[in-house]
Design a protein around this motif. Structure first.
Motif, PDB file in Angstrom:
ATOM      1  N   HIS A   6     -15.739   4.987 -10.677  1.00 30.78           N
ATOM      2  CA  HIS A   6     -16.076   4.450  -9.361  1.00 30.78           C
ATOM      3  C   HIS A   6     -16.513   5.733  -8.350  1.00 30.78           C
TER       4      HIS A   6
ATOM      5  N   GLU B 198     -10.898   5.238 -15.411  1.00 33.17           N
ATOM      6  CA  GLU B 198     -10.159   4.169 -14.662  1.00 33.17           C
ATOM      7  C   GLU B 198      -9.328   3.271 -16.014  1.00 33.17           C
TER       8      GLU B 198
ATOM      9  N   ALA C  75      -6.880   1.057 -10.209  1.00 31.03           N
ATOM     10  CA  ALA C  75      -7.184   0.264  -9.058  1.00 31.03           C
ATOM     11  C   ALA C  75      -7.253  -1.256  -9.457  1.00 31.03           C
ATOM     12  N   HIS C  76      -7.735  -1.428 -10.774  1.00 28.90           N
ATOM     13  CA  HIS C  76      -7.972  -3.140 -11.138  1.00 28.90           C
ATOM     14  C   HIS C  76      -6.804  -3.489 -11.999  1.00 28.90           C
TER      15      HIS C  76
ATOM     16  N   THR D 110      -4.055   1.131  -6.338  1.00 33.89           N
ATOM     17  CA  THR D 110      -4.460   0.830  -4.963  1.00 33.89           C
ATOM     18  C   THR D 110      -3.940  -0.632  -4.832  1.00 33.89           C
TER      19      THR D 110
ATOM     20  N   LYS E 235      -6.374  -4.705  -3.860  1.00 31.58           N
ATOM     21  CA  LYS E 235      -6.868  -5.789  -5.010  1.00 31.58           C
ATOM     22  C   LYS E 235      -5.946  -6.719  -5.259  1.00 31.58           C
TER      23      LYS E 235
HETATM   24  C1  LIG Z   1     -11.933   1.845  -9.564  1.00 30.28           C
HETATM   25  C2  LIG Z   1     -11.650   1.928  -7.975  1.00 30.28           C
HETATM   26  N1  LIG Z   1     -10.940   2.873  -7.595  1.00 30.28           N
HETATM   27  C3  LIG Z   1     -10.996   3.000  -6.127  1.00 30.28           C
HETATM   28  C4  LIG Z   1     -11.555   1.753  -5.110  1.00 30.28           C
HETATM   29  C5  LIG Z   1     -11.216   2.207  -3.838  1.00 30.28           C
HETATM   30  O1  LIG Z   1     -10.159   1.549  -3.391  1.00 30.28           O
HETATM   31  P1  LIG Z   1      -9.931   1.011  -2.018  1.00 30.28           P
HETATM   32  O2  LIG Z   1     -10.751  -0.331  -1.832  1.00 30.28           O
HETATM   33  O3  LIG Z   1      -8.504   0.667  -1.971  1.00 30.28           O
HETATM   34  O4  LIG Z   1     -10.603   1.982  -1.135  1.00 30.28           O
HETATM   35  C6  LIG Z   1     -12.194   0.965  -5.924  1.00 30.28           C
HETATM   36  C7  LIG Z   1     -12.821  -0.085  -5.022  1.00 30.28           C
HETATM   37  O5  LIG Z   1     -13.432  -0.782  -5.116  1.00 30.28           O
HETATM   38  C8  LIG Z   1     -12.422   0.619  -7.375  1.00 30.28           C
HETATM   39  O6  LIG Z   1     -12.942  -0.189  -7.845  1.00 30.28           O
END
Ligand SMILES: Cc1ncc(COP(=O)(O)O)c(C=O)c1O
Length: 380
Positions: free
Chosen positions: A123, A164, A195-196, A224, A227
């Motif tokens: 990301h 990730e 995050a996902h 995070t 999501k």
């Molecule tokens: C892999 C990944 N990391 C971090 C983020 C950022 O997270 P946030 O939306 O909480 O800023 C995202 C958001 O799309 C993401 O897909």
């Protein structure tokens, strides 16, 4: 005039069909949001958050300052302890978003002379954090451990690998076991952005590393909440020393107003809600299975077993047309354009949710099949 200066780059974006615009509400079945488990739209969770907020000690609108000044509270510390229990870490630290958490980690930990090596599909916030750092930085080919090893051999100083658990645009998984072995052989530290996978997998939504019992072998984990948790914010989980280091050196943590009590309450309540409703994870898996089984013949579909599914339709124009065909059939699906993804890898990204009805999923696959056949014949 400033506007004259700004117009030139905007018009060249427009000529290349890359101009971004804030989208209007798109009616139709949601195959676009990150609300995988339906928590963002849960009335029960909404009411729980409101109830807790109106309890006496939380009646404050804003945090009033940075965590290091007036923005700290016993309640934030309590929620962080709860997060540490969920993510099986010594300690954890809440950030205002996943973007700032990644920025904080990547900009503060690696020093001048060290090396960050990140997956090429990581990301933007990982790449931006690496750019802010004074260390060397390289990407390695997506999920390609041979290429990673090559880069590790060239790396100088302390080595940090950033990956990730589930990739946001392809929905595929990082080969965590093999990555850990490689990192050990090269004395490298691993930064894992979950995050996902936060909420979607693992006991109490604790993500991929804990579900594979690998959490103790990963130095820095980022979770995070915007999501699958359906709210907002993020946290870094790791050792006491890691968290103390971030509190002292991570500028995106130090120099910003802390999340308001409302957001902290939402984090607290969302994890309680998921604990009471852990069957949601199974429902999501059923939806994923239905989609992957019914779409296995689909051309140009990337290989994914997660809630993120992707049909590659090269060219911004082509993918915009494809998305608008799907939108006209009452599916809320958005095109992902270059430069968000590499030119030639433009795609429609399909996010699956617990609340997507089976019939909607199979209808969508039918439409995607038609689309895939027609775009295939027009592109070639
Ligand atoms: C892999 C990944 N990391 C971090 C983020 C950022 O997270 P946030 O939306 O909480 O800023 C995202 C958001 O799309 C993401 O897909």
């Amino acid at each position: 005039m400033l506007d004259d200066v700004l117009r030139a780059p905007l018009s060249s974006l427009s000529k290349e069909n890359k101009l971004r615009k804030l989208p209007k509400d798109i009616p139709g079945v949601d195959f676009s949001s990150n609300d995988y488990l339906g928590l963002a739209r849960s009335e029960e969770l909404f009411n729980k958050i409101q109830e807790k907020i109106t309890s006496a000690h939380l009646k404050q609108n804003g945090a009033t300052g940075s965590r290091l000044l007036s923005g700290n509270s016993d309640y934030v510390l309590e929620v962080e302890q709860k997060l540490s229990k969920i993510f099986l870490s010594q300690s954890s630290l809440i950030f205002n978003s996943g973007y700032t958490a990644n920025l904080a980690v990547l900009s503060s930990l690696p020093q001048r002379g060290d090396t960050i090596i990140y997956d090429e599909l990581a990301h933007t916030c990982i790449k931006d954090g690496a750019r802010l750092s004074l260390s060397h930085r390289y990407s390695f080919k997506h999920n390609d451990l041979n290429d990673l090893e090559k880069k590790l051999r060239q790396a100088k100083g302390k080595k940090f690998i950033a990956v990730e658990s589930i990739y946001s645009m392809d929905g595929d998984q990082c080969p965590l076991n093999e990555l850990i072995l490689l990192a050990k052989q090269h004395d490298a530290f691993i930064i894992l952005d979950e995050a996902h996978s936060t909420g979607v997998t693992g006991t109490a939504g604790s993500g991929l590393a804990t579900s594979m019992n690998l959490h103790n072998q990963i130095d820095i984990r980022i979770y995070t909440f915007g999501k699958a948790m359906g709210i907002h914010g993020a946290c870094v989980a790791g050792s006491n020393d890691l968290i103390q280091y971030l509190v002292n050196f991570a500028r995106p943590f130090i120099y910003t107003t802390a999340l308001p009590p409302h957001s902290i309450t939402a984090i607290d309540c969302a994890f309680d809600y998921l604990e009471r409703n852990h069957h949601l994870q199974e429902i999501l898996q059923q939806k994923i299975k239905l989609f992957t089984l019914s779409s296995h013949n689909l051309k140009n579909k990337t290989d994914s077993n997660s809630a993120i599914q992707t049909l590659v339709i090269p060219g911004n124009n082509n993918v915009k047309n494809a998305a608008s065909i799907l939108q006209n059939k009452n599916f809320d699906i958005r095109p992902i354009l270059s430069p968000t993804v590499a030119a030639g890898a433009e795609r429609v990204r399909i996010c699956l949710h617990t609340y997507n009805e089976d019939k909607h999923i199979t209808d969508l696959v039918m439409q995607l099949t038609e689309l895939s056949l027609s775009t295939h014949s027009t592109i070639h």
